[in-house]
Write a protein that holds these residues in place. Structure first.
Motif, short mmCIF file in Angstrom:
data_model
loop_
_atom_site.label_atom_id
_atom_site.label_comp_id
_atom_site.label_asym_id
_atom_site.label_seq_id
_atom_site.Cartn_x
_atom_site.Cartn_y
_atom_site.Cartn_z
N ALA A 139 -26.40 18.03 -15.69
CA ALA A 139 -25.23 18.92 -15.82
C ALA A 139 -25.57 20.19 -15.06
O ALA A 139 -26.68 20.72 -15.17
CB ALA A 139 -24.95 19.24 -17.28
N ILE A 140 -24.60 20.66 -14.28
CA ILE A 140 -24.84 21.83 -13.43
C ILE A 140 -23.83 22.92 -13.78
O ILE A 140 -22.62 22.66 -13.78
CB ILE A 140 -24.70 21.45 -11.93
CG1 ILE A 140 -25.69 20.34 -11.59
CG2 ILE A 140 -24.89 22.65 -11.03
CD1 ILE A 140 -25.42 19.63 -10.27
N VAL A 141 -24.33 24.11 -14.03
CA VAL A 141 -23.44 25.26 -14.25
C VAL A 141 -23.43 26.05 -12.94
O VAL A 141 -24.46 26.59 -12.53
CB VAL A 141 -23.93 26.14 -15.41
CG1 VAL A 141 -23.02 27.36 -15.58
CG2 VAL A 141 -24.01 25.34 -16.69
N GLY A 142 -22.27 26.08 -12.27
CA GLY A 142 -22.15 26.84 -11.03
C GLY A 142 -21.71 25.97 -9.87
O GLY A 142 -22.43 25.06 -9.45
N GLY A 143 -20.51 26.26 -9.36
CA GLY A 143 -19.97 25.51 -8.22
C GLY A 143 -20.00 26.34 -6.96
O GLY A 143 -19.03 26.40 -6.21
N GLY A 144 -21.13 27.01 -6.72
CA GLY A 144 -21.37 27.64 -5.42
C GLY A 144 -22.10 26.62 -4.55
O GLY A 144 -22.18 25.43 -4.89
N ILE A 145 -22.68 27.10 -3.45
CA ILE A 145 -23.33 26.15 -2.53
C ILE A 145 -24.52 25.47 -3.19
O ILE A 145 -24.75 24.27 -2.98
CB ILE A 145 -23.72 26.82 -1.19
CG1 ILE A 145 -24.15 25.76 -0.18
CG2 ILE A 145 -24.82 27.86 -1.36
CD1 ILE A 145 -23.13 24.72 0.13
N ASN A 146 -25.26 26.19 -4.03
CA ASN A 146 -26.45 25.57 -4.61
C ASN A 146 -26.09 24.52 -5.65
O ASN A 146 -26.63 23.41 -5.63
CB ASN A 146 -27.39 26.65 -5.17
CG ASN A 146 -28.02 27.46 -4.04
OD1 ASN A 146 -28.29 26.90 -2.96
ND2 ASN A 146 -28.24 28.73 -4.26
N GLY A 147 -25.15 24.84 -6.54
CA GLY A 147 -24.73 23.85 -7.53
C GLY A 147 -24.13 22.62 -6.87
O GLY A 147 -24.48 21.47 -7.21
N CYS A 148 -23.23 22.83 -5.90
CA CYS A 148 -22.57 21.68 -5.26
C CYS A 148 -23.54 20.87 -4.42
O CYS A 148 -23.45 19.64 -4.35
CB CYS A 148 -21.37 22.14 -4.43
SG CYS A 148 -20.04 22.78 -5.49
N GLY A 149 -24.49 21.56 -3.78
CA GLY A 149 -25.51 20.84 -3.00
C GLY A 149 -26.38 19.96 -3.89
O GLY A 149 -26.69 18.82 -3.56
N ILE A 150 -26.74 20.49 -5.06
CA ILE A 150 -27.58 19.72 -5.99
C ILE A 150 -26.76 18.55 -6.55
O ILE A 150 -27.26 17.42 -6.66
CB ILE A 150 -28.12 20.62 -7.13
CG1 ILE A 150 -29.09 21.67 -6.56
CG2 ILE A 150 -28.82 19.79 -8.20
CD1 ILE A 150 -29.51 22.76 -7.55
N ALA A 151 -25.48 18.80 -6.85
CA ALA A 151 -24.62 17.73 -7.40
C ALA A 151 -24.54 16.56 -6.42
O ALA A 151 -24.69 15.39 -6.78
CB ALA A 151 -23.22 18.27 -7.68
N ARG A 152 -24.29 16.88 -5.15
CA ARG A 152 -24.14 15.82 -4.15
C ARG A 152 -25.43 15.02 -4.02
O ARG A 152 -25.42 13.79 -4.03
CB ARG A 152 -23.78 16.44 -2.80
CG ARG A 152 -23.69 15.41 -1.70
CD ARG A 152 -23.52 16.03 -0.34
NE ARG A 152 -23.20 15.02 0.66
CZ ARG A 152 -23.77 14.94 1.85
NH1 ARG A 152 -24.68 15.82 2.21
NH2 ARG A 152 -23.43 13.99 2.69
N ASP A 153 -26.54 15.75 -3.90
CA ASP A 153 -27.81 15.08 -3.70
C ASP A 153 -28.14 14.18 -4.90
O ASP A 153 -28.51 13.00 -4.75
CB ASP A 153 -28.91 16.13 -3.47
CG ASP A 153 -30.18 15.52 -2.93
OD1 ASP A 153 -30.40 14.31 -3.13
OD2 ASP A 153 -31.00 16.25 -2.33
N ALA A 154 -27.94 14.73 -6.12
CA ALA A 154 -28.32 13.98 -7.33
C ALA A 154 -27.48 12.72 -7.50
O ALA A 154 -28.01 11.64 -7.79
CB ALA A 154 -28.17 14.88 -8.56
#
Ligand SMILES: Cc1cc2nc3c(=O)[nH]c(=O)nc-3n(C[C@H](O)[C@H](O)[C@H](O)COP(=O)(O)OP(=O)(O)OC[C@H]3O[C@@H](n4cnc5c(N)ncnc54)[C@H](O)[C@@H]3O)c2cc1C
Length: 515
Positions: free
Chosen positions: A16-31
């Motif tokens: 689960a990721i809190v934060g839809g900036g570049i870092n959150g979205c980048g981690i979401a895509r990769d994961a």
């Protein structure tokens, strides 16, 4: 509640990721691409905070060499061509002109820095540094005559907020749940999992999910999430530094960007922007207020006008400023005394004692290094996650949505789309190609005339594009459309923006009625 499955058992995600900036979205895509189940929420719009307020450069950061940040610079330099290749619609090369200023850094130091810059990160496509005779080169024409010599080197430009939304889109296409306008109110450890309480900021409804691991990618709010959401008693090591930009009418006619040194030791950029404008920034000021309310102050606007006027023949005045924006860098607090010298490198901290579910917090970083940051984050989280079929790094070679065309094939794409949609003018095709790349047909559907695209809202924006942005890119308001999914706000009138808002509100009502 939107995006939150309702059932008897609470949904359980791996990440689960809190934060839809570049870092959150980048981690979401990769994961999600590795095979983990992913949930991401943002209290506002995707890229609604720092990730739409950058200078929009994919750069090594020439000035970080002065702080001996060789690891950061090398990693960032290597990322330039990697990111350009996976997203050649929203990322493109930019040449930087650095005039030599006799009273500031000596020419030998600039030459040394640029030599390192050229050689630290492998370059296959980007051209190398060269010396410029500004008294002969067109890049010298807008500058004061005392700037007769300079240097020119390569970095890249990125449409920052589009990079965020394309990472989110790809993550969602691979199965991630992306929930903008959903605030994480509380995170509690419950045995081996996190229980998160979330609030839909549109409807006010609350809901819960569970997750095996939690990523705090809340940018300037990283400390708030630690203190108030998960209530850890660990002091947050974050240093908030505000940076503001001004956008003026176009100040020069060529397509290169200037990197200027100011008398206070800072550097700043003057960048060709949205065809008819120039972007100048940034400032660097320690910040302690509400990160969501950061705005360019009169003093910052004056500082940037004055700094630019030291270089341009024609002074830059406040009257030329069309728009300003401001963002807050969530830097890791390395104890540096000046805001400009605080490290821009990212720092990842994991909290995972015994069998407790892991919490990973993200500090600092740059848009440029988001992909590498995501890889590093998943390397730290993977021991706390179930095994997956595809544990390897994969994002360096997988195009982002719309970016599946040759790295130097943008003009060919524009020509192809122009012949396919001959009823649209070339400027509009070019704008659409920059925003959506090969996905333009998803907006056009089977349109055969301009009329088939529905209502026109000004500056080439049509009902078809708004529907696409609402359906595929989570846009809900005019602001999402004209300042983040695009920068059409620079060209539209207040009344036109109000019309877009009214239209988006109808789309939103329909979407809510359907869910
Ligand atoms: C002026 C300036 C210029 C810059 N220029 C460049 C540049 O040219 N090149 C470059 O590479 N980098 C640049 N950067 C750095 C880069 O912009 C940042 O490092 C990056 O955007 C940080 O992204 P993030 O995802 O960590 O944070 P953010 O983009 O701020 O995202 C964090 C998100 O978390 C959400 N959030 C917070 N709390 C909660 C909660 N409780 N529940 C749900 N959501 C929550 C927020 O709404 C926000 O959207 C610049 C930064 C600034 C400020």
């Amino acid at each position: 509640m939107r995006a939150l499955a309702v059932g008897t058992a609470l949904p359980l995600y791996d990440v689960a990721i809190v934060g839809g900036g570049i870092n959150g979205c980048g981690i979401a895509r990769d994961a999600v691409g590795r095979g983990w189940s992913v949930f991401l929420c943002d209290k506002g719009d995707l890229a609604g905070a720092t990730s739409s307020a950058a200078s929009k450069l994919i750069h090594g950061g020439l000035r970080y060499l002065e702080y001996y940040q060789f690891r950061l610079v090398r990693e960032a330099l290597l990322e330039r061509e990697t990111l350009w290749r996976i997203a050649p619609h929203i990322i493109w090369p930019l040449r930087f002109v650095l005039p030599h200023h006799k009273g500031l850094r000596p020419a030998w130091l600039l030459r040394l820095g640029l030599f390192l810059y050229d050689h630290l990160g492998a370059r296959e496509l980007l051209p190398p540094t060269r010396t410029l005779r500004l008294d002969r080169d067109p890049a010298g024409a807008p500058l004061k005559p005392e700037f007769s010599v300079g240097f020119e080197y390569s970095d890249c430009w990125v449409e920052d907020s589009r990079l965020v939304v394309l990472n989110a889109r790809d993550a969602a296409d691979r199965g991630a749940v992306i929930a903008p306008r959903t605030r994480c109110l509380r995170g509690e450890r419950e045995g081996a999992v996190w229980r998160l309480t979330l609030r839909d900021e549109v409807s006010g409804e609350t809901g819960e999910i569970r997750a095996r691991t939690l990523v705090n990618a809340a940018g300037p709010w990283v400390g708030d999430v630690l203190n108030s959401v998960v209530r850890l008693n660990a002091p947050a090591s974050v240093r908030l530094v505000k940076g503001s930009h001004i956008v003026t009418e176009r100040l020069f006619q060529h397509d290169r960007c200037y990197i200027f040194q100011n008398g206070d030791g800072r550097i700043f950029f003057a960048i060709p922007y949205e065809r008819d404008f120039t972007l100048i920034g940034t400032t660097d000021l320690d910040y302690s207020g509400d990160a969501g309310a950061a705005a360019a102050s009169d003093q910052e606007v004056e500082y940037l006008c004055k700094a630019a006027s030291d270089y341009f023949r024609t002074p830059v005045t406040k009257a030329q400023v069309k728009w300003t924006y401001s963002g807050v860098r969530p830097l890791f607090d390395d104890g540096a005394s000046a805001a400009q010298s605080a490290t821009r490198d990212y720092v990842l901290k994991i909290d995972a004692e015994g069998d407790a579910p892991a919490l990973l917090s993200v500090y600092g970083g740059k848009i440029t290094t988001y992909r590498r940051l995501a890889e590093a984050a998943l390397a730290m989280l993977s021991p706390h996650l179930p095994p997956v079929a595809n544990p390897r790094n994969w994002t360096a070679k997988a195009p982002l949505p719309g970016g599946d065309f040759p790295v130097q094939g943008f003009e060919a794409l524009v020509s192809e789309m122009q012949s396919r949609y001959a009823f649209l003018d070339r400027d509009l095709i070019r704008r659409l190609a920059r925003a959506y790349g090969t996905l333009i047909p998803e907006i056009m559907k089977d349109a055969r005339s301009r009329g088939d695209l529905g209502r026109s809202f000004g500056a080439g924006l049509t009902e078809a594009e708004l529907n696409y942005l609402a359906d595929r890119e989570w846009a809900m308001s005019a602001e999402d459309v004209v300042w983040r999914r695009s920068k059409l706000g620079l060209r539209l009138t207040k009344d036109e923006i109000a019309e877009i808002d009214a239209f988006m509100a109808t789309t939103r009502t329909v979407e809510h009625a359907a869910t």
